[in-house]
Design a protein around this motif. Structure first.
Motif, PDB file in Angstrom:
ATOM      1  N   LYS A   2       0.833  -1.203   0.000  1.00  0.00           N
ATOM      2  CA  LYS A   2       0.000   0.000   0.000  1.00  0.00           C
ATOM      3  C   LYS A   2       0.869   1.256   0.000  1.00  0.00           C
ATOM      4  CE  LYS A   2      -0.442  -0.351   4.955  1.00  0.00           C
ATOM      5  NZ  LYS A   2      -1.270  -0.426   6.099  1.00  0.00           N
ATOM      6  N   ARG A   3       0.365   2.256  -0.660  1.00  0.00           N
ATOM      7  CA  ARG A   3       1.093   3.528  -0.735  1.00  0.00           C
ATOM      8  C   ARG A   3       0.505   4.481   0.280  1.00  0.00           C
ATOM      9  NH1 ARG A   3       3.972   5.394  -5.004  1.00  0.00           N
ATOM     10  NH2 ARG A   3       2.788   7.317  -5.029  1.00  0.00           N
ATOM     11  N   ASP A   4       1.302   4.811   1.265  1.00  0.00           N
ATOM     12  CA  ASP A   4       0.881   5.791   2.245  1.00  0.00           C
ATOM     13  C   ASP A   4       1.869   6.960   2.186  1.00  0.00           C
ATOM     14  OD1 ASP A   4       3.130   4.775   3.488  1.00  0.00           O
ATOM     15  OD2 ASP A   4       2.049   3.806   5.115  1.00  0.00           O
ATOM     16  N   SER A   5       1.701   7.894   3.087  1.00  0.00           N
ATOM     17  CA  SER A   5       2.548   9.088   3.046  1.00  0.00           C
ATOM     18  C   SER A   5       4.023   8.749   3.240  1.00  0.00           C
ATOM     19  CB  SER A   5       2.096  10.103   4.099  1.00  0.00           C
ATOM     20  OG  SER A   5       2.169   9.539   5.398  1.00  0.00           O
ATOM     21  N   GLU A   6       4.311   7.708   4.037  1.00  0.00           N
ATOM     22  CA  GLU A   6       5.706   7.324   4.259  1.00  0.00           C
ATOM     23  C   GLU A   6       6.341   6.771   2.980  1.00  0.00           C
ATOM     24  OE1 GLU A   6       7.851   3.956   6.804  1.00  0.00           O
ATOM     25  OE2 GLU A   6       6.820   5.464   8.040  1.00  0.00           O
ATOM     26  N   HIS A   7       5.570   6.006   2.220  1.00  0.00           N
ATOM     27  CA  HIS A   7       6.101   5.459   0.971  1.00  0.00           C
ATOM     28  C   HIS A   7       6.292   6.553  -0.076  1.00  0.00           C
ATOM     29  CE1 HIS A   7       4.779   1.641   2.793  1.00  0.00           C
ATOM     30  NE2 HIS A   7       5.878   1.207   2.202  1.00  0.00           N
ATOM     31  N   ILE A   8       5.382   7.498  -0.095  1.00  0.00           N
ATOM     32  CA  ILE A   8       5.518   8.620  -1.026  1.00  0.00           C
ATOM     33  C   ILE A   8       6.742   9.451  -0.655  1.00  0.00           C
ATOM     34  CG2 ILE A   8       4.432  10.775  -1.828  1.00  0.00           C
ATOM     35  CD1 ILE A   8       1.705   9.259  -1.465  1.00  0.00           C
ATOM     36  N   SER A  72       9.616   3.583  -6.445  1.00  0.00           N
ATOM     37  CA  SER A  72       8.613   2.862  -5.653  1.00  0.00           C
ATOM     38  C   SER A  72       9.097   1.456  -5.296  1.00  0.00           C
ATOM     39  CB  SER A  72       7.284   2.794  -6.414  1.00  0.00           C
ATOM     40  OG  SER A  72       7.406   1.990  -7.570  1.00  0.00           O
TER      41      SER A  72
END
Length: 189
Positions: A2-8, A72
């Motif tokens: 999942k893409r959350d703010s930490e991954h972004i 990513s």
């Protein structure tokens, strides 16, 4: 994943690292250090080894982050590096344990033979057992057991494959054991 703010944020930091921003690399390490440390600790079961694995991982990351084509994929990439570094540490520990065991066995053999084995009226000491070895075997026994060089180091020194070093050391141990056995049974070689 999942893409959350930490991954972004991670993706943004990776791009900035690739552009040469040292602060971005520092921030990336701050974010990922605790996660990687937890993972490495579970893998290795030792805090110091886990820290070493993470440190080695960040070394690789800092040198090769520019090679990531898709930011990513950073998480997958960094965990793969950490996994490999953990395996390297485990292998290194196994080699050290094996070398230590071999050294202990060698010392026990050395101690037993230094007590002097009586064969009739003749005494055979450990040094005499080594003197009877062919020069190429004596050289390996001396470098590995008496000087403490690893098989890899000896392989590089002598420009021989590691497998050859292992088999010759095995041959030397067998020769020494045969001499010890023959001297105990009264045979003289």
């Amino acid at each position: 994943m999942k893409r959350d703010s930490e991954h972004i944020l991670t993706e943004w930091l990776v791009v900035n690292c690739q552009l040469g921003n040292a602060n971005a690399l520092e921030q990336l390490m701050k974010i990922w250090y605790p996660k990687l440390l937890r993972y490495a600790y579970r893998q290795l079961g030792d805090q110091q080894k886990a820290q070493d694995a993470v440190q080695n991982t960040f070394e690789v990351v800092s040198k090769t982050i520019r090679k990531i084509q898709d930011p990513s994929c950073f998480a997958k990439w960094v965990y793969q590096i950490l996994q490999n570094k953990g395996v390297d540490i485990i292998r290194q520990k196994q080699r050290q344990d094996r070398l230590c065991d071999e050294y202990v066995q060698f010392q026990e053999l050395h101690y037993a033979s230094n007590l002097t084995v009586v064969a009739g009226s003749e005494k055979m000491e450990f040094d005499q057992m080594l003197d009877g070895l062919p020069p190429q075997l004596y050289q390996l026994v001396h470098l590995h057991y008496l000087e403490g060089f690893s098989m890899l180091e000896i392989s590089k020194m002598l420009a021989l494959p590691t497998g050859t070093i292992k088999s010759r050391l095995h041959q030397a141990r067998k020769s020494i054991q045969n001499k010890l056995h023959n001297s105990e049974s009264g045979e003289v070689r």
